[in-house]
Design a protein around this motif. Structure first.
Motif, PDB file in Angstrom:
ATOM      1  N   GLY A  82      14.514  80.194 -30.276  1.00  0.00           N
ATOM      2  CA  GLY A  82      14.638  78.898 -29.618  1.00  0.00           C
ATOM      3  C   GLY A  82      15.686  78.032 -30.275  1.00  0.00           C
ATOM      4  O   GLY A  82      16.439  77.310 -29.600  1.00  0.00           O
ATOM      5  N   SER A  83      15.774  78.091 -31.593  1.00  0.00           N
ATOM      6  CA  SER A  83      16.771  77.301 -32.317  1.00  0.00           C
ATOM      7  C   SER A  83      18.180  77.807 -32.053  1.00  0.00           C
ATOM      8  O   SER A  83      19.132  77.017 -31.934  1.00  0.00           O
ATOM      9  CB  SER A  83      16.467  77.337 -33.814  1.00  0.00           C
ATOM     10  N   ALA A  84      18.350  79.134 -31.955  1.00  0.00           N
ATOM     11  CA  ALA A  84      19.654  79.695 -31.604  1.00  0.00           C
ATOM     12  C   ALA A  84      20.082  79.235 -30.218  1.00  0.00           C
ATOM     13  O   ALA A  84      21.254  78.898 -29.980  1.00  0.00           O
ATOM     14  CB  ALA A  84      19.602  81.221 -31.677  1.00  0.00           C
ATOM     15  N   LEU A  85      19.132  79.191 -29.285  1.00  0.00           N
ATOM     16  CA  LEU A  85      19.436  78.752 -27.929  1.00  0.00           C
ATOM     17  C   LEU A  85      19.865  77.291 -27.911  1.00  0.00           C
ATOM     18  O   LEU A  85      20.863  76.930 -27.272  1.00  0.00           O
ATOM     19  CB  LEU A  85      18.218  78.945 -27.032  1.00  0.00           C
ATOM     20  N   ALA A 231      15.091  71.069 -26.605  1.00  0.00           N
ATOM     21  CA  ALA A 231      14.862  70.206 -27.764  1.00  0.00           C
ATOM     22  C   ALA A 231      14.127  70.972 -28.844  1.00  0.00           C
ATOM     23  O   ALA A 231      13.300  71.840 -28.552  1.00  0.00           O
ATOM     24  CB  ALA A 231      14.053  68.968 -27.357  1.00  0.00           C
ATOM     25  N   SER A 232      14.417  70.658 -30.089  1.00  0.00           N
ATOM     26  CA  SER A 232      13.673  71.234 -31.218  1.00  0.00           C
ATOM     27  C   SER A 232      13.302  70.110 -32.173  1.00  0.00           C
ATOM     28  O   SER A 232      14.011  69.103 -32.285  1.00  0.00           O
ATOM     29  CB  SER A 232      14.501  72.304 -31.934  1.00  0.00           C
ATOM     30  N   ARG A 233      12.186  70.292 -32.844  1.00  0.00           N
ATOM     31  CA  ARG A 233      11.685  69.278 -33.776  1.00  0.00           C
ATOM     32  C   ARG A 233      11.065  69.966 -34.991  1.00  0.00           C
ATOM     33  O   ARG A 233      10.597  71.102 -34.915  1.00  0.00           O
ATOM     34  CB  ARG A 233      10.625  68.390 -33.111  1.00  0.00           C
ATOM     35  N   THR A 234      11.055  69.258 -36.112  1.00  0.00           N
ATOM     36  CA  THR A 234      10.300  69.693 -37.284  1.00  0.00           C
ATOM     37  C   THR A 234       9.090  68.789 -37.436  1.00  0.00           C
ATOM     38  O   THR A 234       9.000  67.723 -36.816  1.00  0.00           O
ATOM     39  CB  THR A 234      11.152  69.633 -38.561  1.00  0.00           C
ATOM     40  N   ARG A 235       8.160  69.201 -38.285  1.00  0.00           N
ATOM     41  CA  ARG A 235       6.880  68.510 -38.405  1.00  0.00           C
ATOM     42  C   ARG A 235       7.057  67.088 -38.954  1.00  0.00           C
ATOM     43  O   ARG A 235       7.957  66.813 -39.745  1.00  0.00           O
ATOM     44  CB  ARG A 235       5.931  69.293 -39.314  1.00  0.00           C
ATOM     45  N   GLY A 236       6.187  66.214 -38.506  1.00  0.00           N
ATOM     46  CA  GLY A 236       6.154  64.857 -39.018  1.00  0.00           C
ATOM     47  C   GLY A 236       4.973  64.668 -39.947  1.00  0.00           C
ATOM     48  O   GLY A 236       4.157  65.573 -40.157  1.00  0.00           O
ATOM     49  N   PHE A 237       4.865  63.486 -40.493  1.00  0.00           N
ATOM     50  CA  PHE A 237       3.757  63.185 -41.395  1.00  0.00           C
ATOM     51  C   PHE A 237       2.428  63.325 -40.642  1.00  0.00           C
ATOM     52  O   PHE A 237       2.306  62.907 -39.497  1.00  0.00           O
ATOM     53  CB  PHE A 237       3.881  61.762 -41.934  1.00  0.00           C
TER      54      PHE A 237
END
Length: 382
Positions: A82-85, A231-237
């Motif tokens: 997904g990140s490559a896309l 869209a891609s996201r990393t974890r939040g608090f």
């Protein structure tokens, strides 16, 4: 809304393939995708790809052709594809390229994944305590969820049974035999409440996608599927994730999948209720249950009714994982996210054969989730 379209999609067979390397599976997928797009490798101007343990994607140019292409390696756990896309889409939207490729592949040995805690920013003692075993985390998370929202164990078996039924209709799937809910429910317990047949297995396979700008689509024609958003996201608090299983702060844990899904629906200008067919990360059957709600398709706790009524079946209101998902295909980490996209492209083109969603689907959704809290989502349309 992006001006990018998918013009080609390619897949290798998934599952154990003795004597076939992960690189060979990647090459098969790229060549199939390029042929599907009606272009040749020299037409590709930029590429992004990744593998968790089968080598560097950029070295594929030694077999595909030494054209001097910019080729960037991507490694983002289960969200690698997904990140490559997303990276390939960004390259086209920025004007750096008219035609781009995203590729993912892997060939994992039998048994569970064995990550090193040091690679994830964790002390060695974390692994010595057995906390790097992913099956434990998945069980902890779904057990907590079941207690809070009233999901029962039979629902977990129903999700897995659906995956095997769908996999039986998919010529590229690894697990191609249907399995009864009772067999799944009474199989060996791995980590309570998840039995052995509720999990995906580390697997083998390659997948590739060719993307193009509006100008290239006008020039090439073909059967484009529009990328309405990615869209891609990393974890939040406050998140509760693989290798980061702590409830921080007060209230319910946050979800990186919710963050990524909310972002992609806003960018696409559509709602979850508009989606005709979806691919959700199903590392195990509990994940599909949770991701249904985390991605906005239903309220938490409604999954029990949804699944009992068959809403996520191929003939249901929202078909989910029509190709069998990770449970039937296994998980070659680098390839899974792009396998999802391949399936949605196949469905939106009306080319899925026995597993084709009825009613000429127009909008599809993909979702991947990876440790230690990365999610990538797309909305695709025709």
């Amino acid at each position: 809304m992006s001006g990018v379209s998918i013009i080609g999609a390619g897949l290798s067979r998934f599952g154990r393939q003795p004597g076939v390397t992960g690189r060979q599976m990647a090459l098969e997928a790229v060549r199939a995708a390029v042929a599907d797009a009606g272009v040749s490798w020299p037409d590709v101007q930029v590429a992004f790809g990744g593998s968790d343990g089968s080598g560097l994607a950029d070295t594929l140019v030694g077999d595909l052709g030494l054209t001097g292409i910019q080729f960037t390696n991507v490694k983002n756990g289960c969200a690698t594809g997904g990140s490559a896309l997303v990276s390939a889409i960004d390259a086209i939207e920025s004007g750096r390229a008219d035609i781009a490729v995203a590729v993912g592949f892997d060939k994992h040995p039998r048994g569970a994944f064995d990550p090193r805690p040091e690679d994830w920013g964790l002390p060695a003692g974390y692994g010595e305590a057995g906390l790097m075993v992913t099956t434990q985390f998945f069980a902890i998370k779904i057990a907590r969820y079941m207690e809070r929202y009233g999901i029962t164990a039979p629902t977990l078996a129903k999700v897995a049974a659906k995956a095997y039924r769908n996999g039986a209709l998919n010529p590229n799937a690894w697990r191609r035999e249907a399995m009864a809910e009772e067999v799944i429910a009474t199989a060996d317990m791995v980590n309570d409440p998840l039995t052995r047949y509720m999990f995906c297995s580390p697997g083998e396979g390659g997948a590739a996608i060719v993307l193009a700008s509006e100008a290239a689509v006008r020039r090439l024609g073909g059967r484009p599927v529009r990328v309405l958003a990615a869209a891609s996201r990393t974890r939040g608090f406050g998140s509760f994730e693989v290798f980061a299983p702590a409830v921080q702060g007060s209230g319910d844990p946050t979800s990186v999948s919710t963050d990524a899904a909310r972002a992609v629906f806003e960018l696409a200008g559509v709602a979850p209720s508009d989606i005709d067919v979806a691919q959700l990360q199903d590392t195990e059957s509990g994940a599909e249950v949770m991701h249904l709600a985390e991605c906005g398709f239903c309220e938490h706790g409604e999954q029990e009714k949804w699944i009992a009524e068959g809403r996520t079946e191929i003939g249901g209101a929202l078909p989910v994982n029509t190709d069998g998902g990770c449970i039937a295909n296994g998980e070659p980490i680098g390839a899974s996210g792009l396998r999802q996209v391949h399936e949605i492209v196949t469905q939106l083109r009306g080319e899925a054969g026995d597993r084709q969603v009825r009613g000429a689907p127009r909008l599809g959704f993909t979702h991947v989730y990876g440790a230690p809290g990365i999610s990538a989502c797309t909305v695709l349309g025709v």
